[in-house]
Design a protein around this motif. Structure first.
Motif, mmCIF file in Angstrom:
data_model
loop_
_atom_site.group_PDB
_atom_site.id
_atom_site.type_symbol
_atom_site.label_atom_id
_atom_site.label_comp_id
_atom_site.label_asym_id
_atom_site.label_seq_id
_atom_site.Cartn_x
_atom_site.Cartn_y
_atom_site.Cartn_z
ATOM 1 N N SER A 123 0.985 -1.332 0.044
ATOM 2 C CA SER A 123 -0.045 0.109 -0.032
ATOM 3 C C SER A 123 0.781 1.246 -0.099
ATOM 4 C CB SER A 123 -0.800 -0.205 1.254
ATOM 5 O OG SER A 123 -0.223 0.242 2.428
ATOM 6 N N ALA A 146 -3.463 7.290 1.164
ATOM 7 C CA ALA A 146 -4.633 6.223 1.246
ATOM 8 C C ALA A 146 -3.708 4.935 0.938
ATOM 9 C CB ALA A 146 -5.694 6.374 0.317
ATOM 10 N N ASP A 147 -4.556 3.689 0.927
ATOM 11 C CA ASP A 147 -3.787 2.570 0.610
ATOM 12 C C ASP A 147 -3.345 2.306 -0.760
ATOM 13 O OD1 ASP A 147 -3.562 1.435 2.955
ATOM 14 O OD2 ASP A 147 -5.407 0.291 2.821
ATOM 15 N N ASP A 148 -4.291 2.970 -1.687
ATOM 16 C CA ASP A 148 -3.977 2.623 -3.036
ATOM 17 C C ASP A 148 -3.675 3.841 -3.827
ATOM 18 O OD1 ASP A 148 -6.368 3.736 -2.939
ATOM 19 O OD2 ASP A 148 -7.209 2.634 -4.682
ATOM 20 N N HIS A 149 -3.677 4.885 -3.243
ATOM 21 C CA HIS A 149 -3.128 6.067 -3.867
ATOM 22 C C HIS A 149 -2.636 7.353 -2.921
ATOM 23 C CE1 HIS A 149 -7.144 7.509 -2.789
ATOM 24 N NE2 HIS A 149 -6.837 8.723 -2.901
ATOM 25 N N THR A 176 -8.900 -2.938 1.723
ATOM 26 C CA THR A 176 -8.393 -1.852 1.384
ATOM 27 C C THR A 176 -9.589 -0.630 1.230
ATOM 28 O OG1 THR A 176 -6.653 -2.727 0.599
ATOM 29 C CG2 THR A 176 -7.270 -0.469 -0.315
ATOM 30 N N GLU A 177 -10.873 -1.301 0.611
ATOM 31 C CA GLU A 177 -12.051 -0.408 0.373
ATOM 32 C C GLU A 177 -12.632 0.057 1.511
ATOM 33 O OE1 GLU A 177 -14.583 -2.504 -2.352
ATOM 34 O OE2 GLU A 177 -13.105 -2.407 -4.012
ATOM 35 N N GLN A 202 -11.123 0.430 4.451
ATOM 36 C CA GLN A 202 -10.163 1.360 5.192
ATOM 37 C C GLN A 202 -10.298 2.536 4.610
ATOM 38 O OE1 GLN A 202 -6.369 -0.610 4.675
ATOM 39 N NE2 GLN A 202 -6.654 -1.481 6.901
ATOM 40 N N GLN A 203 -10.327 2.733 3.260
ATOM 41 C CA GLN A 203 -10.533 3.920 2.346
ATOM 42 C C GLN A 203 -11.683 4.601 2.913
ATOM 43 O OE1 GLN A 203 -8.528 4.831 -0.856
ATOM 44 N NE2 GLN A 203 -9.401 6.513 0.160
ATOM 45 N N GLU A 255 -11.106 6.139 5.978
ATOM 46 C CA GLU A 255 -10.209 7.087 6.279
ATOM 47 C C GLU A 255 -10.778 8.695 5.532
ATOM 48 O OE1 GLU A 255 -6.637 6.319 3.861
ATOM 49 O OE2 GLU A 255 -6.301 4.401 5.277
ATOM 50 N N ASN A 256 -11.774 8.367 4.421
ATOM 51 C CA ASN A 256 -12.139 9.594 4.095
ATOM 52 C C ASN A 256 -13.159 9.945 5.054
ATOM 53 O OD1 ASN A 256 -11.131 9.072 1.710
ATOM 54 N ND2 ASN A 256 -13.124 8.049 0.742
#
Ligand SMILES: [Zn+2]
Length: 209
Positions: A12, A45-48, A103-104, A106-107, A110-111
Motif C-alpha cells: 500500500s 491512502a492504501d491505493d493512492h 482496502t476499500e 479502510q479507504q 479514512e475518508n
C-alpha cells in the motif's frame, strides 16, 4: 500477474511511505516530500496518494518513482525487493481479495475521518464567528462572517451528527457529497488560511498588550 500488478496489490502507499521514512498520522496525512511542506498536506491512502497543496498524486509505484527519481519499472523493482515480493511468488487470489476488501473499507473509514476532522474544525470556527461577529448595535452593518455562521453552522453540525451516529449508507453519502468537486479540499485550505490569520492576529494583540 506482471511486476506492476504484484507490487500494486502487494504494497500500500502507506506501507511504502512509512518504509521510506515518512510519518503518516492517524488521519492518513503526512508532510509532502514533493514540495516544501510545513503542515501535513499529503493524503496517503492504501491505493493512492494525493497532495492537497501541490496536487502531486498517483499510486504506490508513482510515489516511489518520484521519491527516488527512478523510472517506473525500476521503482516497481525496488518495491518488490524492499517488500520481498516476486513474480514467482505472487500473493494468492484469496489474499488479494481479502486485501482489496480491507482496502476499500479502510479507504471509506479514512475518508470519513478526514471529513469529520475538517467539518469539526469548520464548526468550531463558525461557533466562534457567531459570537465574535454578532452585530452589537442595530444599525451596524452585518458582518459577512456572522452571516456565514448563521447559514452554515446548523448544516455543518447536522453533517457531523450523521458522521458520528448515522448508518454506513448515510455516512458514505455525506462523505461523497463533501468530497465532490474538491469541496472538502478547498474548505481545508481555507481553514488553514484562517488558522494562519488567527495566529498572526494572536501575535498582534500580544504585541499590543
Ligand atoms: Zn505536495
Amino acid at each position: 500477474m506482471n511486476l506492476f500488478e504484484i507490487v500494486k496489490y502487494g504494497v500500500s502507499c502507506r506501507e511504502a511511505a512509512e518504509r521510506y521514512g515518512m510519518e503518516v498520522n492517524h488521519y492518513g496525512m503526512a508532510l509532502c516530500p514533493f514540495h516544501n511542506d510545513r503542515h501535513p498536506s499529503l493524503y496517503v491512502a492504501d491505493d493512492h496518494y494525493y497532495c492537497f497543496a501541490c496536487g502531486e498524486h498517483g499510486d504506490v509505484i508513482d510515489f516511489t518513482a518520484k521519491l527516488f527519481g527512478l523510472p517506473l519499472y525500476d521503482a516497481a523493482q525496488k518495491l518488490a525487493a524492499d517488500f520481498h515480493l516476486s513474480p514467482d511468488k505472487p500473493p494468492s487470489a484469496v489474499a488479494l481479495h481479502a486485501k482489496r476488501i480491507r482496502t476499500e473499507a479502510q479507504q471509506l473509514m479514512e475518508n470519513e475521518r478526514l471529513c469529520f476532522s475538517v467539518l469539526s474544525d469548520y464548526a468550531r470556527v463558525l461557533r466562534d464567528w457567531k459570537v465574535r461577529y454578532a452585530p452589537k448595535l442595530s444599525y451596524e452593518p452585518v458582518h459577512a462572517r456572522f452571516v456565514e455562521a448563521c447559514h452554515k453552522l446548523d448544516q455543518t453540525e447536522y453533517y457531523l451528527d450523521i458522521l458520528c451516529a448515522g448508518d454506513s449508507f448515510e455516512r458514505a453519502e455525506v462523505v461523497q457529497q463533501q468530497m465532490a468537486d474538491g469541496k472538502l479540499d478547498s474548505l481545508r485550505r481555507r481553514l488553514e488560511e484562517l488558522y494562519k490569520e488567527e495566529l498572526e492576529n494572536g501575535y498582534d494583540t500580544a504585541g499590543v498588550a
